[in-house]
Design a protein around this motif. Structure first.
Motif, PDB file in Angstrom:
ATOM      1  N   LEU A 135       9.728  33.741  23.328  1.00 51.79           N
ATOM      2  CA  LEU A 135      11.113  34.016  22.946  1.00 51.79           C
ATOM      3  C   LEU A 135      11.750  32.803  22.260  1.00 51.79           C
ATOM      4  O   LEU A 135      11.550  31.659  22.667  1.00 51.79           O
ATOM      5  CB  LEU A 135      11.944  34.371  24.181  1.00 51.79           C
ATOM      6  N   ALA A 136      12.533  33.073  21.240  1.00 54.61           N
ATOM      7  CA  ALA A 136      13.309  32.021  20.577  1.00 54.61           C
ATOM      8  C   ALA A 136      14.558  31.735  21.411  1.00 54.61           C
ATOM      9  O   ALA A 136      14.945  32.539  22.270  1.00 54.61           O
ATOM     10  CB  ALA A 136      13.704  32.475  19.168  1.00 54.61           C
ATOM     11  N   PRO A 137      15.214  30.585  21.189  1.00 54.75           N
ATOM     12  CA  PRO A 137      16.484  30.320  21.873  1.00 54.75           C
ATOM     13  C   PRO A 137      17.458  31.491  21.705  1.00 54.75           C
ATOM     14  O   PRO A 137      17.585  32.041  20.614  1.00 54.75           O
ATOM     15  CB  PRO A 137      16.996  29.052  21.181  1.00 54.75           C
ATOM     16  N   THR A 179      10.600  39.093  46.392  1.00 53.34           N
ATOM     17  CA  THR A 179      10.869  37.663  46.451  1.00 53.34           C
ATOM     18  C   THR A 179      12.352  37.400  46.585  1.00 53.34           C
ATOM     19  O   THR A 179      13.147  38.322  46.806  1.00 53.34           O
ATOM     20  CB  THR A 179      10.275  36.965  45.212  1.00 53.34           C
ATOM     21  N   THR A 180      12.728  36.129  46.469  1.00 56.61           N
ATOM     22  CA  THR A 180      14.120  35.740  46.678  1.00 56.61           C
ATOM     23  C   THR A 180      14.743  35.187  45.398  1.00 56.61           C
ATOM     24  O   THR A 180      14.047  34.691  44.510  1.00 56.61           O
ATOM     25  CB  THR A 180      14.233  34.684  47.783  1.00 56.61           C
ATOM     26  N   ILE A 181      16.046  35.249  45.347  1.00 58.69           N
ATOM     27  CA  ILE A 181      16.779  34.756  44.186  1.00 58.69           C
ATOM     28  C   ILE A 181      16.580  33.251  43.974  1.00 58.69           C
ATOM     29  O   ILE A 181      16.401  32.816  42.829  1.00 58.69           O
ATOM     30  CB  ILE A 181      18.263  35.143  44.310  1.00 58.69           C
ATOM     31  N   PRO A 182      16.575  32.416  45.025  1.00 61.87           N
ATOM     32  CA  PRO A 182      16.309  30.992  44.794  1.00 61.87           C
ATOM     33  C   PRO A 182      14.956  30.722  44.133  1.00 61.87           C
ATOM     34  O   PRO A 182      14.850  29.855  43.258  1.00 61.87           O
ATOM     35  CB  PRO A 182      16.376  30.391  46.201  1.00 61.87           C
ATOM     36  N   ILE A 183      13.932  31.469  44.525  1.00 66.24           N
ATOM     37  CA  ILE A 183      12.615  31.292  43.907  1.00 66.24           C
ATOM     38  C   ILE A 183      12.657  31.694  42.437  1.00 66.24           C
ATOM     39  O   ILE A 183      12.151  30.973  41.561  1.00 66.24           O
ATOM     40  CB  ILE A 183      11.546  32.101  44.672  1.00 66.24           C
ATOM     41  N   LEU A 184      13.278  32.826  42.142  1.00 65.91           N
ATOM     42  CA  LEU A 184      13.361  33.281  40.754  1.00 65.91           C
ATOM     43  C   LEU A 184      14.214  32.342  39.906  1.00 65.91           C
ATOM     44  O   LEU A 184      13.895  32.081  38.741  1.00 65.91           O
ATOM     45  CB  LEU A 184      13.935  34.702  40.711  1.00 65.91           C
ATOM     46  N   THR A 185      15.283  31.812  40.489  1.00 64.73           N
ATOM     47  CA  THR A 185      16.129  30.862  39.764  1.00 64.73           C
ATOM     48  C   THR A 185      15.325  29.627  39.362  1.00 64.73           C
ATOM     49  O   THR A 185      15.404  29.156  38.215  1.00 64.73           O
ATOM     50  CB  THR A 185      17.333  30.445  40.630  1.00 64.73           C
ATOM     51  N   GLU A 186      14.552  29.121  40.305  1.00 63.75           N
ATOM     52  CA  GLU A 186      13.740  27.926  40.010  1.00 63.75           C
ATOM     53  C   GLU A 186      12.718  28.215  38.916  1.00 63.75           C
ATOM     54  O   GLU A 186      12.511  27.398  38.011  1.00 63.75           O
ATOM     55  CB  GLU A 186      13.032  27.451  41.273  1.00 63.75           C
ATOM     56  N   ILE A 187      12.078  29.380  38.966  1.00 65.34           N
ATOM     57  CA  ILE A 187      11.087  29.744  37.946  1.00 65.34           C
ATOM     58  C   ILE A 187      11.740  29.817  36.571  1.00 65.34           C
ATOM     59  O   ILE A 187      11.223  29.279  35.586  1.00 65.34           O
ATOM     60  CB  ILE A 187      10.407  31.082  38.302  1.00 65.34           C
ATOM     61  N   LEU A 188      12.881  30.484  36.491  1.00 67.70           N
ATOM     62  CA  LEU A 188      13.566  30.626  35.207  1.00 67.70           C
ATOM     63  C   LEU A 188      13.996  29.267  34.661  1.00 67.70           C
ATOM     64  O   LEU A 188      13.737  28.946  33.490  1.00 67.70           O
ATOM     65  CB  LEU A 188      14.780  31.540  35.362  1.00 67.70           C
ATOM     66  N   GLU A 189      14.642  28.463  35.483  1.00 63.58           N
ATOM     67  CA  GLU A 189      15.160  27.185  35.001  1.00 63.58           C
ATOM     68  C   GLU A 189      14.046  26.224  34.621  1.00 63.58           C
ATOM     69  O   GLU A 189      14.169  25.465  33.653  1.00 63.58           O
ATOM     70  CB  GLU A 189      16.085  26.580  36.065  1.00 63.58           C
ATOM     71  N   GLU A 210      18.510  33.660  29.981  1.00 59.49           N
ATOM     72  CA  GLU A 210      18.653  33.433  28.548  1.00 59.49           C
ATOM     73  C   GLU A 210      17.964  32.133  28.171  1.00 59.49           C
ATOM     74  O   GLU A 210      18.191  31.091  28.783  1.00 59.49           O
ATOM     75  CB  GLU A 210      20.134  33.381  28.138  1.00 59.49           C
ATOM     76  N   LYS A 211      17.124  32.204  27.133  1.00 63.62           N
ATOM     77  CA  LYS A 211      16.362  31.029  26.697  1.00 63.62           C
ATOM     78  C   LYS A 211      17.290  30.010  26.075  1.00 63.62           C
ATOM     79  O   LYS A 211      18.064  30.323  25.181  1.00 63.62           O
ATOM     80  CB  LYS A 211      15.278  31.462  25.684  1.00 63.62           C
ATOM     81  N   ARG A 212      17.210  28.771  26.591  1.00 65.08           N
ATOM     82  CA  ARG A 212      18.049  27.696  26.066  1.00 65.08           C
ATOM     83  C   ARG A 212      17.469  27.145  24.763  1.00 65.08           C
ATOM     84  O   ARG A 212      16.280  27.192  24.524  1.00 65.08           O
ATOM     85  CB  ARG A 212      18.168  26.569  27.105  1.00 65.08           C
TER      86      ARG A 212
END
Length: 212
Positions: A135-137, A179-189, A210-212
């Protein structure tokens, strides 16, 4: 990836649309606000959309109604057949899954509903890393799925299902890879995405990256 669940979806294909309509009391809350959830995922999408876990094509129809171009990926031949009939040639529904899929032209959004829990957390991280590379930004991941605010909340959901004698639901919650939201947040970030979550019912949240 999730191939251990393929036989289940082959058997579920003919009754899937009935299940999501809320006729099964055990899963009524899981599919509460189903059409609204599909519409919200579509509303957050843009451009050429790559949809994983097309199933019988319900989210695909919401995406098309918004005027989006969609390429669908679905591992179950039985589900794929129903989707192809329902969509009547308006969308290419290809074989594949979250991690193994044919090369397609550039896309601006990756979407899915009720499917990402078929991946282990390690596979979820691998999938999101791959989408981050493609994905592009400004590109997005928009997934609606069962997830929990904490490991404790996950355990409480299982206990609640058992207390209500919802044995199929309890087994489902323990068998698949929720899974949990904290785990998914860490993966995304970690993979260059911002992360936001919105609760849709007692089980389902919309995860938007959203891709930075």
């Amino acid at each position: 990836m999730g191939k251990e669940f393929l036989e289940l979806f082959e058997q579920w294909a003919d009754s899937y649309d009935s299940s999501v309509s809320g006729h099964d009391i055990e899963y009524k809350e899981v599919f509460k606000n189903y059409e609204k959830i599909l519409g919200e995922v579509a509303a957050r999408s843009n451009g050429h959309v790559l949809e994983f876990g097309v199933g019988t094509g319900n989210l695909t129809e919401s995406l098309l109604a918004k005027g989006l171009k969609v390429t669908g990926i679905e591992p179950s031949p039985a589900m794929r057949k129903i989707a192809e009939e329902k969509l009547a040639g308006r969308v290419a529904v290809l074989g594949g899954d979250f991690l193994s899929f044919p090369e397609v032209e550039p896309f601006q959004a990756v979407v899915s509903t009720y499917a990402f829990h078929h991946l282990t957390d390690e596979e979820k991280a691998e999938a999101i890393a791959r989408y981050g590379n493609l994905l592009a930004p400004g590109g997005k991941i928009v997934f609606a799925d069962t997830m929990y605010e904490s490991a404790e909340a996950y355990k409480e959901a299982i206990t609640d299902a058992v207390s209500k004698s919802f044995h199929n639901l309890a087994e489902d919650l323990q068998r698949e890879y929720y899974t949990t939201i904290p785990i998914l947040t860490e993966i995304l970030e970690t993979n260059g995405f911002t992360a936001t979550f919105e609760k849709c019912n007692d089980f389902v949240w919309i995860m938007e990256g959203e891709k930075r």
